[in-house]
Design an enzyme around this catalytic site. Structure first.
Site, mmCIF file in Angstrom:
data_model
loop_
_atom_site.group_PDB
_atom_site.id
_atom_site.type_symbol
_atom_site.label_atom_id
_atom_site.label_comp_id
_atom_site.label_asym_id
_atom_site.label_seq_id
_atom_site.Cartn_x
_atom_site.Cartn_y
_atom_site.Cartn_z
ATOM 1 N N HIS A 39 -37.075 -9.445 -29.370
ATOM 2 C CA HIS A 39 -37.406 -10.280 -30.532
ATOM 3 C C HIS A 39 -36.926 -11.705 -30.272
ATOM 4 O O HIS A 39 -35.742 -11.932 -30.051
ATOM 5 C CB HIS A 39 -36.740 -9.720 -31.798
ATOM 6 C CG HIS A 39 -37.495 -8.563 -32.400
ATOM 7 N ND1 HIS A 39 -37.512 -8.304 -33.746
ATOM 8 C CD2 HIS A 39 -38.247 -7.599 -31.832
ATOM 9 C CE1 HIS A 39 -38.274 -7.248 -33.983
ATOM 10 N NE2 HIS A 39 -38.725 -6.780 -32.831
ATOM 11 N N TYR A 45 -35.022 -11.027 -43.444
ATOM 12 C CA TYR A 45 -33.828 -11.001 -44.298
ATOM 13 C C TYR A 45 -34.204 -11.679 -45.621
ATOM 14 O O TYR A 45 -34.615 -12.833 -45.634
ATOM 15 C CB TYR A 45 -32.685 -11.784 -43.646
ATOM 16 C CG TYR A 45 -32.072 -11.121 -42.426
ATOM 17 C CD1 TYR A 45 -32.664 -11.250 -41.165
ATOM 18 C CD2 TYR A 45 -30.915 -10.349 -42.539
ATOM 19 C CE1 TYR A 45 -32.109 -10.638 -40.050
ATOM 20 C CE2 TYR A 45 -30.348 -9.734 -41.419
ATOM 21 C CZ TYR A 45 -30.953 -9.888 -40.189
ATOM 22 O OH TYR A 45 -30.402 -9.279 -39.079
#
Ligand code: APR
Ligand code: PHB
Length: 408
Positions: A91, A219
């Site tokens: 990632h 998030y």
């Protein structure tokens, strides 16, 4: 709730004869203990791991899944990089979601590094299988483990296995037995300085065989509470919701979980959400904790035995790995060069890095969660800090360099 994941790994039977004496006695076969065992074996240092649960139970635990590049390097040195590189997901960034808007944090551009998403269960399985293939001594289902003479030059462990009492002696004990283990508990309270912060909320986690809602982690800061969209593979997702501390798991059916997650996501993201039955669902309390020092005579604490972070910054596993790196270096120098320098400086070296990770984990948790006792002023401060962070190249760079991991 029973864990629907049936690990393929079965308990390792006690080897026919355990060495009465070895070099390093490792308590705990979680990531810290298993990684230390493999790194020591790569340097020709003998170790025995003593674990209280079965291998199947250890593998049934669902934990975090983001590896810093430094941790990946250590796993390669431990000889378990092959499946990690084959199945791990690289990632280059992740998303922050604030006030319903997505903001990408470009780790690659900001730090030149990426993180690897690879479940702790898989990493533990790889380490267990490597250890078993090398025939290295591991005792599972050891009962009533006790430390013997940790301050002496012949410390030991006493435990019961299959009805028989065993006593092993070594040169050192590595306490890799987690937050609730016996090693830290064996240290006289007056010899320990403990620092703790308990948060007024926990994380309700759900694992499901559904495709992730987005290519990268998200998030979410939301008025209803924090949420995190993570993943394990292109077909397996991991999600978290902030819930009040002490919340009973029974309050959360799968349907209730998915509905609340959708409420906390931006509409365009929620519209893409794939839902399905939970393979695993659990609530973890959040705390920050550090026990100092990490060395007591011939006993060295590593990983969760010495410190706990809230999972927001994905530091728990990576901190355990960096402790193990320092301990491996210290033991290797002791046996290969007769030098105790690494061991003498182990605690201070670990704690310098641990406290920076504690700060980052606390800061990220404070930034993204809803605190019930917060005044309207506190809430506005939180929003302003997040807005500043997302608008500032320097703020993003600070976030990124901590997320990929500070240098060892
Ligand atoms: N005797 C032997 N083994 C024990 C004892 C004991 N008295 N007490 C605990 N253990 C074992 C546990 O069963 C567990 O398998 O020690 C192991 C500790 O493993 P972890 O708790 O996973 O801790 P650590 O190896 O430091 O890994 C830290 O794991 O829990 C996550 O979030 C944490 O990602 C972090 C990582
Ligand atoms: C996870 O995938 O379990 C995970 C990812 C990132 C975090 C915490 C947990 O910060």
């Amino acid at each position: 709730m029973a864990n629907a994941l049936a690990p393929a790994f079965t308990s390792t039977e006690l080897p026919p004869v355990l060495p009465a004496r070895t070099q390093v006695l490792i308590v705990g076969a979680g990531p810290a203990g298993l990684l230390l065992g493999q790194l020591l074996a790569s340097s020709g240092v003998e170790a025995v791991i003593v674990e209280q649960r079965s291998a199947a139970h250890v593998l049934s635990r669902i934990r975090a899944g983001v590896l810093e590049p430094g941790t990946v390097g250590l796993l390669e040195q431990a000889g378990v990089g092959e499946r990690l590189h084959r199945e791990g997901l690289l990632h280059a960034g992740f998303e922050f979601c604030a006030d319903g808007e997505l903001h990408r944090i470009d780790l690659q551009a900001l730090t030149g590094r990426q993180v690897t998403v690879y479940g702790q269960t898989e990493l533990t399985r790889d380490l267990m299988q490597a250890r078993e293939q090398q025939g290295l001594p591991t005792v599972y289902e050891a009962e009533s483990v006790q430390l013997l003479d940790p301050d002496s030059e012949r410390p030991g462990l006493r435990f019961t296995h299959q009805g028989r009492v065993h006593e092993l002696r070594g040169d050192f004990i590595a306490g890799c037995d987690g937050f609730h283990g016996v090693c830290r508990a064996s240290i006289a309270p007056e010899r320990l300085r403990c620092h703790e912060k308990v948060y007024p909320f926990g994380w309700l986690g759900l694992l499901a065989d559904v495709p992730p809602v987005a290519p990268e982690l998200i998030y979410v800061r939301h008025e209803r509470g924090f949420a995190l969209c993570s993943q394990r593979s292109p077909t397996r997702s991991r999600y978290y919701l902030q819930v009040p501390a002490g919340e009973p798991l029974e309050h959360w059916s799968d349907e209730a979980f998915w509905a609340e997650l959708a409420r906390r996501l931006p509409a365009e993201v929620a519209a893409r959400l794939h839902t399905g039955p939970a393979l695993e669902k659990s609530i973890a309390p959040l705390r920050s904790f550090v026990a100092e020092p990490m060395r007591h005579g011939r006993l060295f604490l590593a990983g969760d035995a010495a410190h706990i972070v809230p999972p927001t910054g994905a530091k728990g596993l990576n901190l355990a790995a960096s402790d193990v790196a320092y301990l491996w270096q210290g033991f290797s120098e002791f046996y290969s060069q007769g030098s105790s320098l690494g061991l003498d400086h182990y605690s201070e070296r670990c704690l310098r890095r641990i406290w920076k990770a504690e700060r980052f984990s606390w800061w990220m948790t404070s930034l993204l969660h809803r605190f019930p006792q917060h005044s309207s002023f506190d809430q506005q401060l939180q929003r302003a800090e997040l807005a500043y962070l997302l608008e500032s190249e320097h703020g993003r760079a600070m976030l990124a360099e901590n997320y990929v991991g500070l240098p060892l």
